[in-house]
Enzyme design. Sequence first.
Site, PDB file in Angstrom:
ATOM      1  N   ASP A  85     -51.948 -74.397  -0.976  1.00  0.00           N
ATOM      2  CA  ASP A  85     -52.968 -74.776   0.015  1.00  0.00           C
ATOM      3  C   ASP A  85     -53.036 -76.287   0.199  1.00  0.00           C
ATOM      4  O   ASP A  85     -53.090 -77.034  -0.794  1.00  0.00           O
ATOM      5  CB  ASP A  85     -54.361 -74.332  -0.465  1.00  0.00           C
ATOM      6  CG  ASP A  85     -54.739 -72.943  -0.006  1.00  0.00           C
ATOM      7  OD1 ASP A  85     -54.115 -72.416   0.928  1.00  0.00           O
ATOM      8  OD2 ASP A  85     -55.701 -72.384  -0.600  1.00  0.00           O
ATOM      9  N   GLU A 182     -58.321 -63.535   6.318  1.00  0.00           N
ATOM     10  CA  GLU A 182     -59.342 -63.314   5.298  1.00  0.00           C
ATOM     11  C   GLU A 182     -60.633 -62.782   5.910  1.00  0.00           C
ATOM     12  O   GLU A 182     -61.174 -63.374   6.859  1.00  0.00           O
ATOM     13  CB  GLU A 182     -59.616 -64.647   4.570  1.00  0.00           C
ATOM     14  CG  GLU A 182     -60.712 -64.552   3.524  1.00  0.00           C
ATOM     15  CD  GLU A 182     -60.814 -65.769   2.610  1.00  0.00           C
ATOM     16  OE1 GLU A 182     -59.911 -66.623   2.631  1.00  0.00           O
ATOM     17  OE2 GLU A 182     -61.811 -65.868   1.879  1.00  0.00           O
TER      18      GLU A 182
HETATM   19  N1  LIG Z   1     -63.085 -65.673  -7.008  1.00  0.00           N
HETATM   20  C1  LIG Z   1     -62.756 -65.904  -5.743  1.00  0.00           C
HETATM   21  N2  LIG Z   1     -62.236 -64.910  -4.995  1.00  0.00           N
HETATM   22  C2  LIG Z   1     -61.909 -65.107  -3.711  1.00  0.00           C
HETATM   23  O1  LIG Z   1     -61.410 -64.160  -3.062  1.00  0.00           O
HETATM   24  C3  LIG Z   1     -62.094 -66.396  -3.152  1.00  0.00           C
HETATM   25  C4  LIG Z   1     -62.602 -67.417  -3.968  1.00  0.00           C
HETATM   26  N3  LIG Z   1     -62.958 -67.134  -5.250  1.00  0.00           N
HETATM   27  N4  LIG Z   1     -62.756 -68.684  -3.489  1.00  0.00           N
HETATM   28  C5  LIG Z   1     -62.169 -69.042  -2.226  1.00  0.00           C
HETATM   29  C6  LIG Z   1     -62.313 -67.955  -1.278  1.00  0.00           C
HETATM   30  C7  LIG Z   1     -63.743 -67.674  -0.903  1.00  0.00           C
HETATM   31  N5  LIG Z   1     -63.727 -66.252  -0.720  1.00  0.00           N
HETATM   32  C8  LIG Z   1     -64.839 -65.448  -0.594  1.00  0.00           C
HETATM   33  C9  LIG Z   1     -65.961 -65.696  -1.336  1.00  0.00           C
HETATM   34  C10 LIG Z   1     -67.071 -64.899  -1.214  1.00  0.00           C
HETATM   35  C11 LIG Z   1     -67.062 -63.845  -0.336  1.00  0.00           C
HETATM   36  C12 LIG Z   1     -68.275 -62.993  -0.193  1.00  0.00           C
HETATM   37  O2  LIG Z   1     -69.273 -63.264  -0.782  1.00  0.00           O
HETATM   38  N6  LIG Z   1     -68.190 -61.935   0.588  1.00  0.00           N
HETATM   39  C13 LIG Z   1     -69.254 -60.966   0.694  1.00  0.00           C
HETATM   40  C14 LIG Z   1     -69.290 -60.357   2.076  1.00  0.00           C
HETATM   41  C15 LIG Z   1     -70.118 -61.173   3.000  1.00  0.00           C
HETATM   42  C16 LIG Z   1     -70.352 -60.426   4.277  1.00  0.00           C
HETATM   43  O3  LIG Z   1     -70.886 -59.333   4.229  1.00  0.00           O
HETATM   44  O4  LIG Z   1     -69.972 -60.956   5.330  1.00  0.00           O
HETATM   45  C17 LIG Z   1     -68.973 -59.856  -0.300  1.00  0.00           C
HETATM   46  O5  LIG Z   1     -69.927 -59.200  -0.711  1.00  0.00           O
HETATM   47  O6  LIG Z   1     -67.793 -59.679  -0.660  1.00  0.00           O
HETATM   48  C18 LIG Z   1     -65.929 -63.591   0.415  1.00  0.00           C
HETATM   49  C19 LIG Z   1     -64.819 -64.393   0.275  1.00  0.00           C
HETATM   50  C20 LIG Z   1     -62.396 -65.739  -0.880  1.00  0.00           C
HETATM   51  N7  LIG Z   1     -61.826 -66.680  -1.808  1.00  0.00           N
HETATM   52  C1  LIG Z   2     -58.147 -66.557  -1.091  1.00  0.00           C
HETATM   53  C2  LIG Z   2     -56.814 -67.169  -0.789  1.00  0.00           C
HETATM   54  C3  LIG Z   2     -56.209 -66.632   0.461  1.00  0.00           C
HETATM   55  C4  LIG Z   2     -56.910 -68.667  -0.754  1.00  0.00           C
HETATM   56  O1  LIG Z   2     -56.808 -69.320   0.258  1.00  0.00           O
HETATM   57  C5  LIG Z   2     -57.196 -69.338  -2.028  1.00  0.00           C
HETATM   58  O2  LIG Z   2     -57.044 -68.725  -3.093  1.00  0.00           O
HETATM   59  O3  LIG Z   2     -57.551 -70.517  -1.971  1.00  0.00           O
HETATM   60 MG   LIG Z   3     -57.525 -71.317   0.007  1.00  0.00          MG
END
Ligand SMILES: Nc1nc(=O)c2c([nH]1)NC[C@@H]1CN(c3ccc(C(=O)N[C@@H](CCC(=O)O)C(=O)O)cc3)CN21
Ligand SMILES: CC(C)C(=O)C(=O)O
Ligand SMILES: [Mg+2]
Length: 262
Positions: A85, A182
């Site tokens: 990244d 994503e």
């Molecule tokens: N531990 C971790 N896993 C990840 O997949 C991740 C990271 N960190 N850090 C960078 C990004 C941030 N990401 C994320 C972080 C939080 C949610 C989240 O809280 N999603 C909610 C859904 C929200 C909605 O309903 O729109 C969930 O409950 O999963 C999603 C992607 C994906 N990436």
């Molecule tokens: C969640 C993935 C796609 C990413 O960009 C990351 O790990 O930073």
């Molecule tokens: Mg990233």
Amino acid sequence: MSTPVTLDNLAALKAQREPIVSLTAYDAGFARLAEAAGIEVVLVGDSLGMVLHGEADTLGVTMADMAYHTRLVRRGLTDTLLVADLPYQSYTSAGQALANARQLVAAGADVVKLEGGAVMVDTVVQLSRAGIAVCGHLGLQPQSIRELGGFRIQGRDSESAARIHADAVALEEAGAQLLVLECVPPQLAADIRAAVRMPVIGIGAGGDCDGQVLVLQDVLGISEYQPRFARNFLTGRDSIQAALAAYVAAVKAREFPPPAAD
Ligand SMILES: Nc1nc(=O)c2c([nH]1)NC[C@@H]1CN(c3ccc(C(=O)N[C@@H](CCC(=O)O)C(=O)O)cc3)CN21
Ligand SMILES: CC(C)C(=O)C(=O)O
Ligand SMILES: [Mg+2]
């Protein structure tokens, strides 16, 4: 694996409709385990700001961090494609992007990933012309967390879905060879997957992508906060190696992600 994974190999997997399996890693030891488990693409994600540094978002990650972890991961890999990244504020102009992408390539990246659609077209053109392979990243763009107001699913209404779709096509026309999608609705991911030649690697984007990526710590169930779309593959298994093998097998068998809204 015995021969290096290339972008052409990934395009062939897309054509054969064989799911591509990707995982993040941040050091040589886990990179080596990922490769041994059959992971085809290792991503040195700026998610390291959250899972390694303990920050609430990815915005504090620097080029020095990314170059350092890319060097570590490179030492753990023989054949796996390494995507790194570009971190927040490291590609605000095409010239800055080129200089920083070159640093990641020097650290061992095969492909550099950047967040953004149409606004990134000039940058993607310049990187591609300079011989640097580019992976786009659309849908939920964590580096835009302040504008988005949280880690939320993107592309739910027809207007934003159309924009994401157009962004994917624009990135491909600019020269991008891979795309991470994503947190978008599964149908949007399926439409985009079918509309572009480049492989589309989904995360929280349903099963009809060309591949899947997860964060290592989520696969091992050791994240402070586990996104809803992730799965702990260590549950019921007795080693990290077994968990990574189970993740690879589940993606290859299209058992992960599950068909229903998860
Ligand atoms: N531990 C971790 N896993 C990840 O997949 C991740 C990271 N960190 N850090 C960078 C990004 C941030 N990401 C994320 C972080 C939080 C949610 C989240 O809280 N999603 C909610 C859904 C929200 C909605 O309903 O729109 C969930 O409950 O999963 C999603 C992607 C994906 N990436
Ligand atoms: C969640 C993935 C796609 C990413 O960009 C990351 O790990 O930073
Ligand atoms: Mg990233």
